[in-house]
Design an enzyme around this catalytic site. Structure first.
Site, short mmCIF file in Angstrom:
data_model
loop_
_atom_site.label_atom_id
_atom_site.label_comp_id
_atom_site.label_asym_id
_atom_site.label_seq_id
_atom_site.Cartn_x
_atom_site.Cartn_y
_atom_site.Cartn_z
N GLY A 137 0.74 -1.25 -0.14
CA GLY A 137 0.09 0.05 -0.21
C GLY A 137 0.67 1.22 0.10
N ARG A 138 0.43 2.38 0.46
CA ARG A 138 1.17 3.57 0.48
C ARG A 138 2.49 3.27 1.24
NH1 ARG A 138 -4.20 5.42 2.00
NH2 ARG A 138 -4.78 7.28 0.71
N ILE A 139 2.33 3.00 2.52
CA ILE A 139 3.65 2.71 3.15
C ILE A 139 4.64 1.71 2.67
CG2 ILE A 139 4.47 1.83 5.40
CD1 ILE A 139 1.72 3.14 6.71
N ARG A 164 -2.11 -9.06 -1.30
CA ARG A 164 -3.27 -9.90 -1.25
C ARG A 164 -3.89 -9.63 -2.70
NH1 ARG A 164 -6.99 -8.75 3.84
NH2 ARG A 164 -5.71 -6.66 3.94
N ILE A 182 6.74 -3.22 11.04
CA ILE A 182 6.24 -1.53 11.49
C ILE A 182 4.64 -1.54 11.14
CG2 ILE A 182 8.52 -0.38 11.07
CD1 ILE A 182 5.70 -0.58 8.31
N ARG A 197 1.23 -3.79 12.54
CA ARG A 197 0.56 -3.79 13.81
C ARG A 197 0.98 -5.21 14.38
NH1 ARG A 197 -0.44 0.66 14.23
NH2 ARG A 197 -2.48 1.60 14.38
N GLU A 248 1.32 -4.93 23.06
CA GLU A 248 1.87 -3.74 23.63
C GLU A 248 0.86 -3.01 24.46
OE1 GLU A 248 1.56 -0.41 20.16
OE2 GLU A 248 2.70 -2.22 19.52
N HIS A 300 7.09 1.74 19.36
CA HIS A 300 6.02 2.30 18.49
C HIS A 300 6.11 3.75 18.24
CE1 HIS A 300 1.77 1.01 17.20
NE2 HIS A 300 2.31 2.15 16.17
N ILE A 301 7.22 4.36 17.43
CA ILE A 301 7.67 5.54 17.25
C ILE A 301 7.54 5.88 15.72
CG2 ILE A 301 9.02 5.93 19.33
CD1 ILE A 301 11.48 5.49 17.29
N GLY A 302 6.81 4.83 15.11
CA GLY A 302 6.72 5.05 13.65
C GLY A 302 6.31 6.40 13.06
#
Length: 311
Positions: A151-153, A174, A229, A231, A260, A278-280
């Protein structure tokens, strides 16, 4: 608002709404979740605030008309149950793309070059000087990266890997991706997992829960490095720990965790694992953009306009 957000966001929300700010970092409790749906017209929640089907069934007809989620991922919200209860759900796509991709590259480089381990040695006063075979890591440039989720990321990560480090890109997705935006091949998941570096960038959902399991790790090479990065619950954490313990893979870089903020002690003890809290998206301008996007969704709901980022 279930967490403190940057001052610009608080000011923008305060200009249009009577704001109740919950100034804590932990997710909403069950009591707070019920109150959010029954005592407020709109809620700006974020990761960990679990608005599940059972909660909507318990509340019945909520006063709240919109959950304007702070973040692109909304797997903590049952969007189907929300819709059935008459509650709109929005998110903040786009604003998080580049920051999250940057952290993926940070984890690739830190894990490959043993940066965390090296810093711990230096800070502990154990560095005795430069040596030709000291702290030998994995070369990144020119290697193959397998991206799970284009996707975008995923595309942003692929661009950085290919154009920045000359990496060969393969990806699993997918659905068919007709134009990945760069030279890249779509392959089955097992082939993507067999790359030198594997980066997971799929959204969290019931369909992706434990997508990366023992079978997926078995497809990795012994020199492979795994990065997540997306979930935490996309990865079977027990299977990851087992693969690392057995030397089935060389290392891992993680910004998210299955349960988490709990991080398994087994992972903490491993020197070949890079762990980030979790500093993405943790850059001020990014968090401001996310918050302002969430406020835009709230204002659109208030004014009866189409929601800019409905999910």
């Amino acid at each position: 608002m279930t967490r403190r957000l940057p001052d610009r966001v608080l000011a923008a929300a305060g200009a249009r709404f009577d704001v109740t700010l919950r100034d804590e970092t932990k997710p909403l409790t069950q009591r707070e979740l019920r109150a959010a749906l029954t005592e407020f017209d709109a809620v700006l929640p974020t990761l960990g605030d679990r608005f599940d089907a059972a909660l909507f069934a318990e509340v019945g007809k909520p006063r709240c008309g919109i959950l304007a989620n702070f973040g692109v991922g909304y797997n903590h919200i049952d969007a189907v149950a929300a819709k059935a209860a008459g509650v709109a759900v929005t998110n903040t796509p786009g604003a998080v793309t580049d920051a999250t991709a940057d952290v993926a590259l940070t984890l690739i480089l830190m894990t490959a070059r043993r940066a965390g381990e090296a810093e711990r040695i230096l800070r502990a006063g154990k560095w005795e000087g430069w040596g030709p075979v000291q702290m030998l890591g994995t070369h990144v440039t020119g290697k193959r990266v397998g991206i799970v989720g284009m996707g975008r990321i995923g595309k942003a990560i692929a661009r950085r890997c290919h154009y920045g480090f000359g990496m060969d890109v393969v990806f699993a997705n997918r659905s068919t991706v007709d134009d990945p935006g760069l030279p890249a091949r779509q392959v089955p998941l097992a082939e993507a997992m067999a790359a030198d570096f594997v980066v997971v960038a799929v959204p969290g959902s019931p369909a992706t829960h434990h997508l990366i399991n023992a079978a997926a790790f078995a497809a990795m090479k012994s020199e492979g490095i795994f990065v997540n990065i997306s979930r935490g619950d996309v990865v079977d954490e027990a299977a990851l720990i087992a693969a690392l313990r057995a030397g089935q893979i060389k290392g891992a870089g993680l910004d998210v965790y299955e349960f988490e903020p709990k991080v398994p002690t087994e992972l903490v003890a491993m020197e070949n694992v890079t762990l980030l809290p979790h500093i993405g998206t943790a850059a001020l301008e990014v968090r401001e953009a996310m918050g302002l996007m969430a406020v835009d969704n709230l204002v659109a709901h208030l004014e009866g306009r189409p929601l800019p980022n409905a999910v």
